[in-house]
Design an enzyme around this catalytic site. Structure first.
Site, PDB file in Angstrom:
ATOM      1  N   HIS A 178       0.849  -1.203   0.000  1.00 31.62           N
ATOM      2  CA  HIS A 178       0.000   0.000   0.000  1.00 31.62           C
ATOM      3  C   HIS A 178       0.882   1.250   0.000  1.00 31.62           C
ATOM      4  O   HIS A 178       0.617   2.218  -0.700  1.00 31.62           O
ATOM      5  CB  HIS A 178      -0.876   0.053   1.250  1.00 31.62           C
ATOM      6  CG  HIS A 178      -1.877  -1.046   1.337  1.00 31.62           C
ATOM      7  ND1 HIS A 178      -3.100  -0.982   0.709  1.00 31.62           N
ATOM      8  CD2 HIS A 178      -1.842  -2.220   1.980  1.00 31.62           C
ATOM      9  CE1 HIS A 178      -3.771  -2.083   0.967  1.00 31.62           C
ATOM     10  NE2 HIS A 178      -3.032  -2.850   1.747  1.00 31.62           N
ATOM     11  N   LYS A 179       1.919   1.210   0.865  1.00 31.28           N
ATOM     12  CA  LYS A 179       2.809   2.358   0.951  1.00 31.28           C
ATOM     13  C   LYS A 179       3.517   2.599  -0.373  1.00 31.28           C
ATOM     14  O   LYS A 179       3.631   3.738  -0.825  1.00 31.28           O
ATOM     15  CB  LYS A 179       3.860   2.107   2.037  1.00 31.28           C
ATOM     16  CG  LYS A 179       3.431   2.603   3.397  1.00 31.28           C
ATOM     17  CD  LYS A 179       4.291   2.081   4.514  1.00 31.28           C
ATOM     18  CE  LYS A 179       5.713   2.538   4.452  1.00 31.28           C
ATOM     19  NZ  LYS A 179       6.391   2.308   5.768  1.00 31.28           N
ATOM     20  N   ASP A 219       9.335   5.814   8.141  1.00 31.11           N
ATOM     21  CA  ASP A 219       8.695   5.197   9.294  1.00 31.11           C
ATOM     22  C   ASP A 219       7.574   6.131   9.714  1.00 31.11           C
ATOM     23  O   ASP A 219       7.738   7.360   9.684  1.00 31.11           O
ATOM     24  CB  ASP A 219       9.685   4.976  10.437  1.00 31.11           C
ATOM     25  CG  ASP A 219       9.157   3.936  11.423  1.00 31.11           C
ATOM     26  OD1 ASP A 219       8.334   3.079  11.027  1.00 31.11           O
ATOM     27  OD2 ASP A 219       9.555   3.977  12.609  1.00 31.11           O
ATOM     28  N   THR A 220       6.443   5.536  10.064  1.00 31.97           N
ATOM     29  CA  THR A 220       5.260   6.316  10.396  1.00 31.97           C
ATOM     30  C   THR A 220       4.711   5.861  11.731  1.00 31.97           C
ATOM     31  O   THR A 220       4.742   4.670  12.042  1.00 31.97           O
ATOM     32  CB  THR A 220       4.177   6.108   9.311  1.00 31.97           C
ATOM     33  OG1 THR A 220       4.658   6.651   8.088  1.00 31.97           O
ATOM     34  CG2 THR A 220       2.872   6.797   9.679  1.00 31.97           C
ATOM     35  N   PHE A 272      -5.110   1.629   4.466  1.00 38.88           N
ATOM     36  CA  PHE A 272      -4.621   0.494   5.257  1.00 38.88           C
ATOM     37  C   PHE A 272      -4.425   0.957   6.700  1.00 38.88           C
ATOM     38  O   PHE A 272      -4.668   2.123   7.040  1.00 38.88           O
ATOM     39  CB  PHE A 272      -3.296  -0.052   4.671  1.00 38.88           C
ATOM     40  CG  PHE A 272      -2.134   0.887   4.779  1.00 38.88           C
ATOM     41  CD1 PHE A 272      -1.993   1.939   3.882  1.00 38.88           C
ATOM     42  CD2 PHE A 272      -1.185   0.744   5.791  1.00 38.88           C
ATOM     43  CE1 PHE A 272      -0.923   2.826   3.984  1.00 38.88           C
ATOM     44  CE2 PHE A 272      -0.108   1.615   5.899  1.00 38.88           C
ATOM     45  CZ  PHE A 272       0.021   2.667   4.994  1.00 38.88           C
TER      46      PHE A 272
HETATM   47  P1  ITT Z   1       7.389  -1.169   6.292  1.00 40.55           P
HETATM   48  O1  ITT Z   1       8.158  -0.957   7.579  1.00 40.55           O
HETATM   49  O2  ITT Z   1       7.648  -2.487   5.628  1.00 40.55           O
HETATM   50  O3  ITT Z   1       7.553  -0.041   5.321  1.00 40.55           O
HETATM   51  P2  ITT Z   1       5.034  -0.851   7.966  1.00 40.55           P
HETATM   52  O4  ITT Z   1       3.628  -1.321   7.743  1.00 40.55           O
HETATM   53  O5  ITT Z   1       5.757  -1.353   9.170  1.00 40.55           O
HETATM   54  O6  ITT Z   1       5.813  -1.178   6.621  1.00 40.55           O
HETATM   55  P3  ITT Z   1       5.420   1.804   9.061  1.00 40.55           P
HETATM   56  O7  ITT Z   1       6.434   1.263   9.990  1.00 40.55           O
HETATM   57  O8  ITT Z   1       5.761   3.062   8.353  1.00 40.55           O
HETATM   58  O9  ITT Z   1       5.010   0.714   7.969  1.00 40.55           O
HETATM   59  O10 ITT Z   1       4.070   2.096   9.799  1.00 40.55           O
HETATM   60  C1  ITT Z   1       3.763   1.502  11.036  1.00 40.55           C
HETATM   61  C2  ITT Z   1       2.300   1.241  11.128  1.00 40.55           C
HETATM   62  O11 ITT Z   1       1.604   2.493  11.185  1.00 40.55           O
HETATM   63  C3  ITT Z   1       1.686   0.497   9.958  1.00 40.55           C
HETATM   64  O12 ITT Z   1       1.825  -0.895  10.098  1.00 40.55           O
HETATM   65  C4  ITT Z   1       0.231   0.940  10.048  1.00 40.55           C
HETATM   66  O13 ITT Z   1      -0.441   0.217  11.039  1.00 40.55           O
HETATM   67  C5  ITT Z   1       0.373   2.367  10.513  1.00 40.55           C
HETATM   68  N1  ITT Z   1       0.367   3.281   9.366  1.00 40.55           N
HETATM   69  C6  ITT Z   1       1.445   3.761   8.683  1.00 40.55           C
HETATM   70  N2  ITT Z   1       1.048   4.571   7.696  1.00 40.55           N
HETATM   71  C7  ITT Z   1      -0.299   4.608   7.742  1.00 40.55           C
HETATM   72  C8  ITT Z   1      -1.287   5.243   6.979  1.00 40.55           C
HETATM   73  O14 ITT Z   1      -0.983   6.021   5.941  1.00 40.55           O
HETATM   74  N3  ITT Z   1      -2.562   5.050   7.306  1.00 40.55           N
HETATM   75  C9  ITT Z   1      -2.908   4.266   8.348  1.00 40.55           C
HETATM   76  N4  ITT Z   1      -2.034   3.604   9.105  1.00 40.55           N
HETATM   77  C10 ITT Z   1      -0.741   3.779   8.813  1.00 40.55           C
END
Ligand code: ITT
Length: 192
Positions: free
Chosen positions: A12-13, A69-70, A149
């Protein structure tokens, strides 16, 4: 067209970031660059994790690359789940379980203010550059929508009365944390 490696396992990202960067850039996943193992994210901050992931890729491929990272920061929960957003309820990326736990922890809570924050670490020609994007909003009392997502069904951005999961991908990107951070990244890359 410029090729750049994006350290993510989240499809999705990848789609969101490609849509914002546009046709001038070809994004290659870590797996396509030969990195098939999970990239470690063991730091206590978003900045630390983004930087850890981009350095991991760069050290192994030598290619220009970036990682993001989010975290979702909820004021009434002292900033949680924050850097632990992916593993809030379980060890894996169980979006449904994370949303259930968040709703449970927010039961009866009046102050529902929250924000998504994204940090991107770019390594270009061996030098690191950081970009940040945030979006303010609040946590809904029930899940709505099936787009996006993660926590999208529970996050209502400021100025809207629908969740991110009820918005089109373009509408989410226009105001989202990641959209904002990626536009800064794109501006920077275009100047180089
Ligand atoms: P990668 O590390 O493989 O890139 P991830 O899913 O772990 O994928 P992140 O560490 O950036 O991605 O994000 C941590 C969590 O925050 C992610 O699993 C989601 O639950 C949530 N998240 C991140 N971006 C989001 C968005 O745009 N909308 C809703 N939830 C989000």
């Amino acid at each position: 067209m410029r090729t750049i490696v994006f350290a993510t396992g989240n499809a999705h990202k990848l789609a969101e970031v490609q849509a914002v960067l546009g046709d001038g850039f070809r994004l290659v996943t870590a797996a396509e660059a030969g990195i098939t193992e999970d990239i470690p994210e063991t730091c206590a901050t978003l900045e630390g994790n983004a930087s850890q992931k981009s350095h991991y890729l760069y050290d192994r491929t030598g290619m220009d690359c970036f990682a993001d990272d989010t975290g979702l920061e909820v004021d009434a929960l002292g900033g949680a789940p924050g850097v632990h957003s992916a593993r809030y309820a379980t060890d894996g990326h169980d979006f449904a379980a994370n949303n259930r736990l968040l709703l449970r922890n927010m039961e009866g809570v009046g102050n529902r203010r929250a924000r998504f924050r994204t940090v991107i670490s770019l390594i270009l020609g061996g030098e690191e550059h950081l970009f940040e994007g945030t979006v303010e909003g609040h946590i809904a009392t029930f899940e709505a929508g099936c787009g996006g997502f993660g926590y999208d069904p529970l996050f209502i951005p400021e100025g809207y009365d629908v969740s991110f999961a009820e918005m089109s991908a373009d509408a989410k990107n226009a105001v989202s944390h990641r959209g904002r951070a990626v536009r800064k990244l794109a501006e920077f890359l275009k100047e180089r």
